[in-house]
Design a protein around this motif. Structure first.
Motif, PDB file in Angstrom:
ATOM      1  N   ARG A  67      -8.722   7.092   5.922  1.00  0.00           N
ATOM      2  CA  ARG A  67      -8.300   5.748   6.078  1.00  0.00           C
ATOM      3  C   ARG A  67      -6.986   5.782   5.216  1.00  0.00           C
ATOM      4  NH1 ARG A  67     -12.260   1.063   6.525  1.00  0.00           N
ATOM      5  NH2 ARG A  67     -12.371   1.790   8.558  1.00  0.00           N
TER       6      ARG A  67
ATOM      7  N   GLN B 133       2.698   0.892   3.645  1.00  0.00           N
ATOM      8  CA  GLN B 133       3.396  -0.228   3.196  1.00  0.00           C
ATOM      9  C   GLN B 133       4.791   0.230   2.927  1.00  0.00           C
ATOM     10  OE1 GLN B 133       2.664  -2.098  -0.582  1.00  0.00           O
ATOM     11  NE2 GLN B 133       2.849  -4.420   0.203  1.00  0.00           N
TER      12      GLN B 133
ATOM     13  N   VAL C  67       0.727  -4.533   4.429  1.00  0.00           N
ATOM     14  CA  VAL C  67       0.060  -3.420   4.401  1.00  0.00           C
ATOM     15  C   VAL C  67      -0.322  -3.124   5.835  1.00  0.00           C
ATOM     16  CG1 VAL C  67      -1.706  -2.086   3.384  1.00  0.00           C
ATOM     17  CG2 VAL C  67      -0.533  -3.678   2.030  1.00  0.00           C
TER      18      VAL C  67
ATOM     19  N   LYS D  10       0.428   4.798   0.502  1.00  0.00           N
ATOM     20  CA  LYS D  10       0.314   4.149  -0.749  1.00  0.00           C
ATOM     21  C   LYS D  10      -1.203   4.605  -0.866  1.00  0.00           C
ATOM     22  CE  LYS D  10       4.049   2.059  -0.718  1.00  0.00           C
ATOM     23  NZ  LYS D  10       5.108   2.632  -1.694  1.00  0.00           N
ATOM     24  N   ASP D  11      -2.402   4.799  -0.277  1.00  0.00           N
ATOM     25  CA  ASP D  11      -3.586   5.264  -0.556  1.00  0.00           C
ATOM     26  C   ASP D  11      -4.337   5.795   0.648  1.00  0.00           C
ATOM     27  OD1 ASP D  11      -5.835   5.543  -2.051  1.00  0.00           O
ATOM     28  OD2 ASP D  11      -6.500   3.464  -2.356  1.00  0.00           O
TER      29      ASP D  11
ATOM     30  N   TRP E 299      -3.475   3.565   3.864  1.00  0.00           N
ATOM     31  CA  TRP E 299      -3.011   2.445   3.604  1.00  0.00           C
ATOM     32  C   TRP E 299      -1.258   2.761   3.639  1.00  0.00           C
ATOM     33  CZ3 TRP E 299      -7.509   3.356   2.155  1.00  0.00           C
ATOM     34  CH2 TRP E 299      -8.760   2.313   2.344  1.00  0.00           C
TER      35      TRP E 299
ATOM     36  N   LYS F  57      -8.426   7.281   1.808  1.00  0.00           N
ATOM     37  CA  LYS F  57     -10.074   7.217   1.319  1.00  0.00           C
ATOM     38  C   LYS F  57     -10.623   7.821   2.413  1.00  0.00           C
ATOM     39  CE  LYS F  57      -9.827   4.605  -2.533  1.00  0.00           C
ATOM     40  NZ  LYS F  57     -10.112   5.242  -3.722  1.00  0.00           N
TER      41      LYS F  57
ATOM     42  N   ILE G  69      -2.755  -0.545   8.003  1.00  0.00           N
ATOM     43  CA  ILE G  69      -4.086   0.393   7.893  1.00  0.00           C
ATOM     44  C   ILE G  69      -4.264   1.206   8.985  1.00  0.00           C
ATOM     45  CG2 ILE G  69      -6.392   0.508   7.271  1.00  0.00           C
ATOM     46  CD1 ILE G  69      -6.410  -2.146   5.836  1.00  0.00           C
ATOM     47  N   ARG G  70      -4.411   2.538   8.898  1.00  0.00           N
ATOM     48  CA  ARG G  70      -4.486   3.425   9.857  1.00  0.00           C
ATOM     49  C   ARG G  70      -5.629   4.256   9.759  1.00  0.00           C
ATOM     50  NH1 ARG G  70      -2.133   0.365  12.439  1.00  0.00           N
ATOM     51  NH2 ARG G  70      -0.501   0.456  14.055  1.00  0.00           N
ATOM     52  N   ASP G  71      -6.561   4.765  10.642  1.00  0.00           N
ATOM     53  CA  ASP G  71      -7.537   5.722  10.484  1.00  0.00           C
ATOM     54  C   ASP G  71      -7.317   6.990  11.176  1.00  0.00           C
ATOM     55  OD1 ASP G  71      -8.840   3.836   9.096  1.00  0.00           O
ATOM     56  OD2 ASP G  71     -10.282   3.446  10.596  1.00  0.00           O
TER      57      ASP G  71
END
Length: 802
Positions: A766, A770, A707, A743-744, A768, A746, A709-711
């Motif tokens: 944020r 993948q 996975v 995928k998500d 996610w 937030k 993760i990027r902001d």
């Protein structure tokens, strides 16, 4: 209904002990709630005659009495009762006697004078609360006789819980008829012999309302002694039936009501100005009742008037102006049949009830009025004396006794027992029901005292009661039992309750009828559904929201020092048709949707060392609601909106799949202050039908790739909502296959620069990401984030924060 067993056995005396008799009545539908002794246990108490009284040589308030207890030698008793006098007969506790509570009597010295026993008051024997002096017994009481035997203190008091349809059993005679039918024991009826008329006086009565009064009877009696003492046997029966002895005239009227189920009224004839008129009340008229309450009459309230003066509330309670007193000498005794529909609801409207209205609104025998008045007249003359006038009896409008048919085959099918035709005939005969039989069809004419026999099932119930429910065998079902599989997508009431309990909420069940102020204050409902016959004046309307009840539960617990309350209720609310969407339960122009509502007040968590104490807030309850919805929570939207019960800046309209389904928010400060709550509770209310079905989980393959993760932080307008931005991102991902690697999403930060001139806020997202088949490279990730940013720029005019 309460009565002594001895009174019942004076009418019918079956060969059953108290417990067996109680069981028979209960199994026949007259539930015996309690049996209690008429007097507490004591022993060694006898009748004594005071033959001499002398002052105590060493105490001003004590007296030395010489009493005869039937043993042959007088006993010396020291007594402090003020009514101790020569010639009276009183209870004596001999040496060795045991009083209620276990106190034993022995020989004692009182200020130097020996006392060989104790003279007793009614309170000391547990017979009443009267302790003003000794219990004075009848002059003919045999000296030396046991007090328990003299006063029949080994009697048992029955308390029966009567169902509303059995008005015929609101009397000793009615219960006795049931016992005779159940046991076959002979029924002994009182004598209804006419009293000799010695006076020609009459009081004219005019019936103007046949829909109020169907029959009216009465007579004049002159020269009564209202100060006469009520016989001990009558007073005892009244007291054991829960009635307080008042005077002989009133006691006799109450006695006839309890024994025969016949409410009557006694007027002071000298205070009645003119002839009587039975009519409906007139707006503006008032009446002071016997209970001291002054009421304003309406056009649907029946009255008995003398001229233009209202003297009595028909079938409910007499007026103070014509009530009998100890100085009354001439009376008018009346008994009538008042239509139940003319009495129903009137006492409750005026916030009181009476024994008479309790019977009339259920139905009272209309055929035996003259006989019952003759019995009452005999009692009045025997106790109070007087000259008796003729009995006037007017029949105006009596109920028709429509025959009811019962098919024997239908009886067998309903009961599951092949009761024979002969057995049914015997049952109806024992119940006093006149009937005819043809082709195994019974045609029954209900008697004048039965107002609960209208349809075939009523007669089948009578057969079952007398035949005996215990004789009906318990048979397992013979049909093949097929197991029904519950739909996995269904989340029914039990599942919702279990989920709420798992979220630390406790279930409550409140009345569906509430205060009218709750509807206007909490639900903004200015036209609630009103009850025609509320059980209490403050519970006058049907609820259209559950929030008011939960708020009352919190106040109740807060007043009892509970610091943390979390409650929920799953129940129906009641609205007019136009207020509810299609598909809800509709009954007689009223919809009854089922709502689920929860409320939390106090600390967010139980006090503990690992967490700081803070009050529950909007987001705590929102999280509980999302946990309740499970997979449906993804479609839940909280749209800022106002609702009368909620804080205008801390409330939201709940939407599920674009449809409004409820509300969530903090209670309005005004209502929290009115309830005297230091902190405002947070509540939610949602349509249970909208959350009762959930999508079935669909299995999908899990990716084995790492996975990423990027902001992404952007500047947006101050009034831009996170939900709008999230919707834009979701739509962009759904419309572009290259963005399916997201995928998500937030939101993890919101910041405002108070020193800046522009009205903007910073929102930090944020993501996610993948891949399914391969590890994502930096170029793919940056391209994806850039596409998402462009979607936000195009839809909301945001700019990336440096």
């Amino acid at each position: 209904m309460q009565f002594p067993e001895s009174w019942l056995r004076a009418f019918v005396n079956p060969d059953l002990d108290t417990n067996a008799l109680s069981h028979e009545l209960t199994m026949a539908g007259l539930e015996v709630e309690e049996t209690a002794p008429a007097a507490p246990p004591f022993s060694g108490i006898v009748v004594a005659h005071i033959v001499e009284v002398a002052a105590h040589p060493d105490a001003d308030k004590l007296r030395v009495c010489q009493v005869d207890d039937g043993s042959g030698a007088p006993l010396q008793i020291v007594c402090g009762a003020p009514n101790a006098a020569v010639g009276i007969k009183v209870p004596l506790a001999r040496v060795g006697a045991e009083l209620p509570g276990g106190m034993k009597i022995g020989t004692a010295k009182m200020r130097g004078v020996v006392s060989a026993g104790m003279l007793c008051s009614a309170r000391e024997l547990g017979l009443s609360q009267d302790h003003d002096g000794l219990l004075v017994l009848a002059n003919d009481a045999p000296v030396g006789q046991s007090l328990r035997e003299l006063l029949d203190l080994d009697d048992t008091v029955f308390t029966i819980k009567m169902t509303p349809n059995r008005a015929d059993c609101l009397s000793i005679l009615g219960v006795a008829r049931e016992v005779a039918a159940l046991t076959g024991a002979p029924l002994t009826l009182p004598a209804f012999e006419p009293v000799a008329v010695t006076l020609g006086d009459r009081l004219a009565v005019k019936i103007q309302a046949p829909d109020l009064c169907g029959r009216f009877a009465g007579r004049v009696i002159r020269g009564v002694n209202a100060r006469a003492q009520t016989p001990i046997w009558m007073k005892t029966r009244l007291e054991r039936a829960g009635q307080r002895s008042i005077s002989a005239l009133v006691d006799i009227s109450n006695y006839v009501m309890l024994e025969l189920g016949r409410p009557t009224h006694v007027f002071d004839l000298q205070r009645v100005q003119g002839d009587l008129t039975v009519r409906w009340g007139k707006p503006g008229e008032t009446l002071e009742l016997l209970n001291g309450q002054t009421i304003a009459l309406d056009a649907d309230v029946g009255v008995i008037a003398a001229g233009d003066t209202v003297e009595s509330m028909a079938g409910i309670m007499g007026g103070e102006a014509t009530s009998v007193t100890l100085d009354t000498t001439d009376i008018y005794v009346e008994a009538a049949f008042w239509w139940a529909e003319a009495i129903m609801g009137r006492p409750r409207r005026y916030k009181f009830s009476s024994e008479a209205s309790h019977r009339f609104e259920r139905g009272v025998d209309f055929a035996s009025i003259p006989e019952h008045l003759e019995l009452m007249t005999r009692l009045l003359v025997d106790v109070c004396g007087g000259q008796v006038g003729p009995l006037d009896d007017q029949i105006i409008n009596l109920p028709k006794r429509e025959p009811v048919q019962m098919r024997l085959a239908r009886c067998h099918k309903v009961l599951g027992v092949p009761v024979t035709q002969e057995e049914v005939s015997q049952i109806f005969t024992r119940l006093g029901l006149s009937f005819q039989v043809q082709d195994q069809v019974f045609t029954v004419t209900p008697p004048s005292y039965r107002f609960d026999l209208f349809i075939e099932e009523d007669l089948i119930e009578e057969v079952a009661r007398i035949y005996g429910f215990e004789r009906i065998p318990d048979l397992p079902p013979v049909a093949r039992a097929n197991m029904h599989v519950s739909p996995e997508a269904l989340r029914g009431p039990h599942a919702l309750r279990a989920r709420m309990a798992g979220l630390d909420y406790q279930e409550v069940i409140n009345f569906a009828f509430v205060e009218e102020a709750w509807e206007s204050n909490y639900a903004g409902n200015t036209n609630p559904i009103r009850l025609l016959n509320p059980i209490a004046s403050q519970l006058a309307v049907m609820r259209s929201s559950l929030i008011g009840g939960l708020l009352a539960n919190i106040v109740h617990n807060a007043n009892r020092k509970q610091s943390r309350v979390r409650v929920f209720e799953l129940g129906r609310v009641f609205m007019r048709d136009a207020e509810v969407a299609d598909g809800e339960l509709m009954v007689a122009g009223v919809s009854q949707p089922q709502y689920l509502s929860g409320a939390a007040w106090g600390p967010a968590f139980d006090e503990q060392w690992g967490l700081p104490t803070r009050q529950v807030d909007f987001y705590d309850v929102k999280k509980d609601l999302e946990s309740l919805l499970g997979a449906q929570a993804a479609q839940l939207r909280c749209v800022p909106d106002t609702y009368p019960a909620l804080h205008p800046g801390r409330s939201a309209r709940l939407e599920l799949n674009g449809k409004a389904v409820g509300w969530l928010g903090e209670i309005h400060p005004k209502w929290a202050q009115e309830c005297d709550l230091a902190h405002a509770p947070v509540v939610f209310e949602i349509d249970a039908a909208a959350i009762s079905f959930n999508k079935m989980p669909a299995p999908s393959e899990l990716s084995r790739q790492p996975v990423v993760i990027r902001d992404l932080a952007v500047w947006a307008k101050a009034d831009a909502s996170y939900q709008d931005l999230l919707n834009t991102l979701t739509q962009a991902i759904a419309s572009d296959a290259k963005l399916s690697i997201v995928k998500d999403i937030k939101l993890f930060d919101v910041w405002r620069d108070k020193s800046a001139q522009t009205q903007e806020k910073s929102l930090a997202f944020r993501f996610w990401l993948q891949g399914r088949e391969s590890t994502l490279d930096d170029n793919t990730v940056e391209l994806c984030i850039s596409s998402l940013l462009q979607a936000l720029v195009g839809a909301h005019g945001v700019r990336q924060r440096a």
